[in-house]
Every structure is written in structure tokens, then in C-alpha cells.
Design an enzyme around this catalytic site. Structure first.
Site, PDB file in Angstrom:
ATOM      1  N   GLU A  19       0.852  -1.188   0.000  1.00  0.00           N
ATOM      2  CA  GLU A  19       0.000   0.000   0.000  1.00  0.00           C
ATOM      3  C   GLU A  19       0.887   1.237   0.000  1.00  0.00           C
ATOM      4  O   GLU A  19       1.895   1.270   0.684  1.00  0.00           O
ATOM      5  CB  GLU A  19      -0.842  -0.048   1.284  1.00  0.00           C
ATOM      6  CG  GLU A  19      -1.680   1.161   1.557  1.00  0.00           C
ATOM      7  CD  GLU A  19      -2.459   1.025   2.860  1.00  0.00           C
ATOM      8  OE1 GLU A  19      -3.261   0.103   2.998  1.00  0.00           O
ATOM      9  OE2 GLU A  19      -2.230   1.863   3.746  1.00  0.00           O
ATOM     10  N   LYS A 305       8.176   4.766   1.975  1.00  0.00           N
ATOM     11  CA  LYS A 305       9.581   4.357   1.766  1.00  0.00           C
ATOM     12  C   LYS A 305       9.650   2.839   1.645  1.00  0.00           C
ATOM     13  O   LYS A 305       9.153   2.119   2.503  1.00  0.00           O
ATOM     14  CB  LYS A 305      10.451   4.805   2.942  1.00  0.00           C
ATOM     15  CG  LYS A 305      10.597   6.303   3.020  1.00  0.00           C
ATOM     16  CD  LYS A 305      11.666   6.831   2.052  1.00  0.00           C
ATOM     17  CE  LYS A 305      11.646   8.336   1.928  1.00  0.00           C
ATOM     18  NZ  LYS A 305      11.264   8.866   0.633  1.00  0.00           N
TER      19      LYS A 305
HETATM   20  P1  FAD Z   1     -16.684   0.588   9.526  1.00  0.00           P
HETATM   21  O1  FAD Z   1     -16.677  -0.773   8.985  1.00  0.00           O
HETATM   22  O2  FAD Z   1     -17.817   1.489   9.145  1.00  0.00           O
HETATM   23  O3  FAD Z   1     -16.617   0.462  11.116  1.00  0.00           O
HETATM   24  C1  FAD Z   1     -16.359   1.616  11.923  1.00  0.00           C
HETATM   25  C2  FAD Z   1     -16.867   1.358  13.334  1.00  0.00           C
HETATM   26  O4  FAD Z   1     -18.303   1.363  13.338  1.00  0.00           O
HETATM   27  C3  FAD Z   1     -16.468  -0.004  13.912  1.00  0.00           C
HETATM   28  O5  FAD Z   1     -16.250   0.161  15.290  1.00  0.00           O
HETATM   29  C4  FAD Z   1     -17.686  -0.887  13.658  1.00  0.00           C
HETATM   30  O6  FAD Z   1     -17.768  -1.944  14.603  1.00  0.00           O
HETATM   31  C5  FAD Z   1     -18.818   0.124  13.826  1.00  0.00           C
HETATM   32  N1  FAD Z   1     -20.010  -0.156  13.036  1.00  0.00           N
HETATM   33  C6  FAD Z   1     -20.069  -0.566  11.749  1.00  0.00           C
HETATM   34  N2  FAD Z   1     -21.350  -0.642  11.341  1.00  0.00           N
HETATM   35  C7  FAD Z   1     -22.122  -0.246  12.381  1.00  0.00           C
HETATM   36  C8  FAD Z   1     -23.519  -0.080  12.587  1.00  0.00           C
HETATM   37  N3  FAD Z   1     -24.411  -0.361  11.626  1.00  0.00           N
HETATM   38  N4  FAD Z   1     -23.952   0.347  13.809  1.00  0.00           N
HETATM   39  C9  FAD Z   1     -23.068   0.633  14.808  1.00  0.00           C
HETATM   40  N5  FAD Z   1     -21.735   0.490  14.676  1.00  0.00           N
HETATM   41  C10 FAD Z   1     -21.272   0.074  13.475  1.00  0.00           C
HETATM   42  N6  FAD Z   1      -8.382   5.441   6.582  1.00  0.00           N
HETATM   43  C11 FAD Z   1      -8.275   6.472   5.718  1.00  0.00           C
HETATM   44  O7  FAD Z   1      -8.655   7.605   6.063  1.00  0.00           O
HETATM   45  N7  FAD Z   1      -7.762   6.289   4.467  1.00  0.00           N
HETATM   46  C12 FAD Z   1      -7.333   5.075   4.021  1.00  0.00           C
HETATM   47  O8  FAD Z   1      -6.870   4.957   2.879  1.00  0.00           O
HETATM   48  C13 FAD Z   1      -7.424   3.957   4.911  1.00  0.00           C
HETATM   49  N8  FAD Z   1      -7.029   2.723   4.542  1.00  0.00           N
HETATM   50  C14 FAD Z   1      -7.170   1.663   5.410  1.00  0.00           C
HETATM   51  C15 FAD Z   1      -6.808   0.382   4.998  1.00  0.00           C
HETATM   52  C16 FAD Z   1      -6.929  -0.705   5.860  1.00  0.00           C
HETATM   53  C17 FAD Z   1      -6.522  -2.087   5.407  1.00  0.00           C
HETATM   54  C18 FAD Z   1      -7.436  -0.506   7.181  1.00  0.00           C
HETATM   55  C19 FAD Z   1      -7.542  -1.659   8.136  1.00  0.00           C
HETATM   56  C20 FAD Z   1      -7.811   0.769   7.591  1.00  0.00           C
HETATM   57  C21 FAD Z   1      -7.697   1.862   6.721  1.00  0.00           C
HETATM   58  N9  FAD Z   1      -8.086   3.150   7.095  1.00  0.00           N
HETATM   59  C22 FAD Z   1      -7.974   4.198   6.219  1.00  0.00           C
HETATM   60  C23 FAD Z   1      -8.581   3.405   8.453  1.00  0.00           C
HETATM   61  C24 FAD Z   1     -10.128   3.294   8.562  1.00  0.00           C
HETATM   62  O9  FAD Z   1     -10.733   4.282   7.786  1.00  0.00           O
HETATM   63  C25 FAD Z   1     -10.476   3.464  10.043  1.00  0.00           C
HETATM   64  O10 FAD Z   1     -10.003   2.379  10.786  1.00  0.00           O
HETATM   65  C26 FAD Z   1     -11.918   3.791  10.355  1.00  0.00           C
HETATM   66  O11 FAD Z   1     -11.976   4.251  11.707  1.00  0.00           O
HETATM   67  C27 FAD Z   1     -12.884   2.614  10.241  1.00  0.00           C
HETATM   68  O12 FAD Z   1     -13.080   2.268   8.942  1.00  0.00           O
HETATM   69  P2  FAD Z   1     -13.949   0.965   8.541  1.00  0.00           P
HETATM   70  O13 FAD Z   1     -14.062   0.983   7.085  1.00  0.00           O
HETATM   71  O14 FAD Z   1     -13.425  -0.222   9.229  1.00  0.00           O
HETATM   72  O15 FAD Z   1     -15.358   1.403   9.199  1.00  0.00           O
END
Ligand code: FAD
Length: 317
Positions: A19, A305
Site C-alpha cells: 500500500e 519508503k
Molecule cells: P466501519 O466498517 O464502518 O466500522 C467503523 C466502526 O463502526 C467499527 O467500530 C464498527 O464496529 C462500527 N459499526 C459498523 N457498522 C455499524 C452499525 N451499523 N452500527 C453501529 N456500529 C457500526 N483510513 C483512511 O482515512 N484512508 C485510508 O486509505 C485507509 N485505509 C485503510 C486500509 C486498511 C486495510 C485498514 C484496516 C484501515 C484503513 N483506514 C484508512 C482506516 C479506517 O478508515 C479506520 O479504521 C476507520 O476508523 C474505520 O473504517 P472501517 O471501514 O473499518 O469502518
């Protein structure tokens, strides 16, 4: 080609991917290429490009501070297209809920489709730096599962508002995030897994995990996910520790634990050059064990990097 097709075609062989983050606004893309070049010999079938959240900046004007919103590392889709074209490799733009309305997301997906980008990572994004909790923008999604549904709808030819005659539907392969040590806001790992299942049920094709430093956490997570009915590939995300400050920074930002052996090894280092070497050796050990367990892909967080990721790949692939 879709990420899931790459995995299928590998017939059980562990693939290498990584990434990257877009350059800061105003910086050349050449630095990115210089860091990708040394990794291409390991044949990554796909490369992820992150998207940064927008942030507020304050500009002084006649003694007053004017607040403006900006994205310091723009260009995710453009970079994906440029890398795809330059290296003939699949690219995976990270698509965020945060800071984007559903309409803007639709336009972004249409751009990807025209550019031949057919993998996307669907993420919620973190809260903006001044916010305590994540807030969806006007007309944006609150959870990644809703974003997955929007992408899946587009794959079925259903646009947000327009009833259009469709003869060329997108066919996005959708990745989502998973958290072996639970997402910071989730009340329990079990609840978080239920939320992950909602993303898979909405159409996610594969999961990439948050970084972890103890493989046991990954193996337990994969077992628990299977028990919860999640049967898509779960790709481990590996981050080589690079500076001593990571000891505090990574647990604080990503809410993950570091194993005591790793902490001790890092604490004994006198320079960050030594820390980088410890990080490489730890990641090699982790990677070899995961590879032996038959993980589909080893996905490295390069953070710009690539020298350490290259050293790891040389030892593992
Ligand atoms: P979600 O899946 O929406 O979950 C977020 C939280 O809400 C979790 O605690 C979940 O349990 C809870 N939740 C989900 N659905 C519900 C519901 N219906 N009701 C109540 N609670 C719910 N961030 C960036 O800004 N840019 C990036 O490019 C980026 N790349 C990433 C790549 C990877 C592989 C990973 C692991 C993370 C990345 N992140 C990035 C970070 C990510 O955006 C954060 O971790 C963010 O806080 C959660 O994203 P998510 O898509 O897991 O959210």
C-alpha cells in the site's frame, strides 16, 4: 483483474502486495515511482493507494483567521491510473465515506470504471483531526457497509437517483477493513465481527486487516470470522516498525498491542537505523509464519519508503 481472481489464480501460493500513500500536494509523483520501482521484481498483482481525510487549515487575512478545508494528499484515483498504466499492474483506490457525499462517490466510481480500475477498498475513514468521533458529511455514508452497498448497487446497474438505460455495468471487486484486535470504537471483538459480516453480506469480496505484530491475533481472528460466517479471503496487513517512536505512536493511533519481545528489542536500539533493522527482522519472521500457514497475500504498509519492504520481500518471496 480482480483481487479475488489473482488469489484464485495463485493456486494457494502466497502473493505479495503493498500500500502506498499519495505524495503531499505540490510534490512530484517521481518519489513514489522511485519507491515502487524496487518492489516490482516481486510481482505484486495489485497495489493499494490510500485516500487521506480532508482537514481544516487557517489562513491569516488582515488579522483574522480564515478557515478553509483541504486534502493534503489528493490524487488517489489519478495515481492509481498512472501506476496501472506505467507498471501494467492492478491498482486499488481506497474509497472513503468521510468527506464524500454519495453523489461524489458515484462520480469517483464511474471514473474508476472508465479507467479500467475494477478493485476498490471501501472504508469509512477516521474522524477529522478536530473531531472526537467520526461524522458523516451531508449526504455521505456513516458506515463502510453502506458504501459497500452503494458500490454493489452500481455493479447491478443501479445508480443513486437516475433511472438510466445501462449496457455497461461496473464489476468492482470490493475490499473492506478488518481488525484482529478490534476497531477502537467497537464495544467488543464479537460485535466488530458482526459488523464485518454486514460488510461481507452487503457485497465485500475480501478483507484486509489492520496491522498486527503477533500472528496469533490474526489466526484467532480468522477462526472467529469463519465461525461468524465470513468466508471471503482475509489478507493480513504487515507494517515493519521503522522508528522508536512507533512504540507509542502505533498503539495510540491504531489501538494495537506490541509483543514484549519486540518492545525489548526496539528499546535496546540506539539509533533508528537499528530500529528499522529490528522492524525488518520481525516482519520477516511474521511473514514466513503466515506464508507457511497459507495466507493468500502478504500486504505491506510501506508508508512511502520501500527499502524495508524490499528487504522483507527478498527474504520471503
Ligand atoms: P466501519 O466498517 O464502518 O466500522 C467503523 C466502526 O463502526 C467499527 O467500530 C464498527 O464496529 C462500527 N459499526 C459498523 N457498522 C455499524 C452499525 N451499523 N452500527 C453501529 N456500529 C457500526 N483510513 C483512511 O482515512 N484512508 C485510508 O486509505 C485507509 N485505509 C485503510 C486500509 C486498511 C486495510 C485498514 C484496516 C484501515 C484503513 N483506514 C484508512 C482506516 C479506517 O478508515 C479506520 O479504521 C476507520 O476508523 C474505520 O473504517 P472501517 O471501514 O473499518 O469502518
Amino acid at each position: 483483474m480482480k483481487v479475488t481472481e489473482h488469489i484464485k489464480n495463485a493456486n494457494g501460493k502466497t502473493l505479495f502486495s503493498f500500500e502506498i500513500i499519495p505524495p503531499k500536494k505540490g510534490k512530484s509523483i517521481q518519489d513514489l515511482y522511485d519507491n515502487i520501482d524496487p518492489l516490482m521484481e516481486f510481482n505484486p498483482p495489485f497495489i493499494d493507494v490510500t485516500t487521506s481525510r480532508e482537514e481544516y487549515i487557517y489562513i491569516e487575512k488582515q488579522g483574522l483567521l480564515d478557515r478553509k478545508i483541504t486534502r493534503m494528499r489528493p490524487g488517489t484515483v489519478g495515481i492509481c491510473a498512472a501506476i496501472k498504466h506505467k507498471y501494467d499492474v492492478d491498482t486499488v483506490p481506497h474509497v472513503l465515506c468521510g468527506g464524500f457525499s454519495k453523489e461524489e462517490t458515484e462520480y469517483l466510481l464511474v471514473d474508476c470504471h472508465y479507467l479500467g480500475i475494477n478493485n476498490v477498498m471501501a472504508l469509512r475513514g477516521d474522524a477529522m483531526s478536530h473531531q472526537k468521533y467520526f461524522e458523516a458529511c451531508d449526504g455521505g455514508h456513516q458506515y463502510a457497509s453502506q458504501l459497500v452497498s452503494q458500490i454493489q448497487n452500481l455493479n447491478c446497474g443501479t445508480y443513486l437517483h437516475d433511472v438510466v438505460e445501462v449496457d455497461d455495468t461496473s464489476n468492482f471487486c470490493i475490499g473492506v477493513a478488518g481488525y484482529p484486535e478490534k476497531h477502537i470504537e467497537a464495544p467488543s471483538l464479537q460485535t466488530d465481527l458482526m459488523r464485518l459480516k454486514e460488510k461481507v453480506d452487503a457485497g465485500a469480496d475480501y478483507v484486509v486487516t489492520q496491522m498486527f505484530f503477533d500472528n496469533k491475533k490474526y489466526f484467532e481472528f480468522v477462526d472467529a470470522a469463519k465461525k461468524a460466517g465470513i468466508h471471503v479471503p482475509i489478507i493480513p496487513g504487515i507494517k515493519p516498525i521503522a522508528i522508536k517512536k512507533h512504540l507509542q505512536l502505533l498503539p495510540q493511533v491504531f489501538k494495537i498491542d506490541l509483543p514484549q519481545d519486540l518492545i525489548t528489542n526496539i528499546e535496546q536500539c540506539e539509533t533508528n537505523k537499528q530500529v528499522r533493522q529490528v522492524g525488518i527482522e520481525w516482519a520477516i519472521q511474521q511473514s514466513k509464519e503466515l506464508q507457511a500457514a497459507g495466507v493468500p497475500v502478504l500486504h505491506y504498509y510501506s508508508m512511502g519508503k520501500s527499502d524495508n519492504v524490499k528487504a522483507i520481500a527478498e527474504a520471503v518471496f
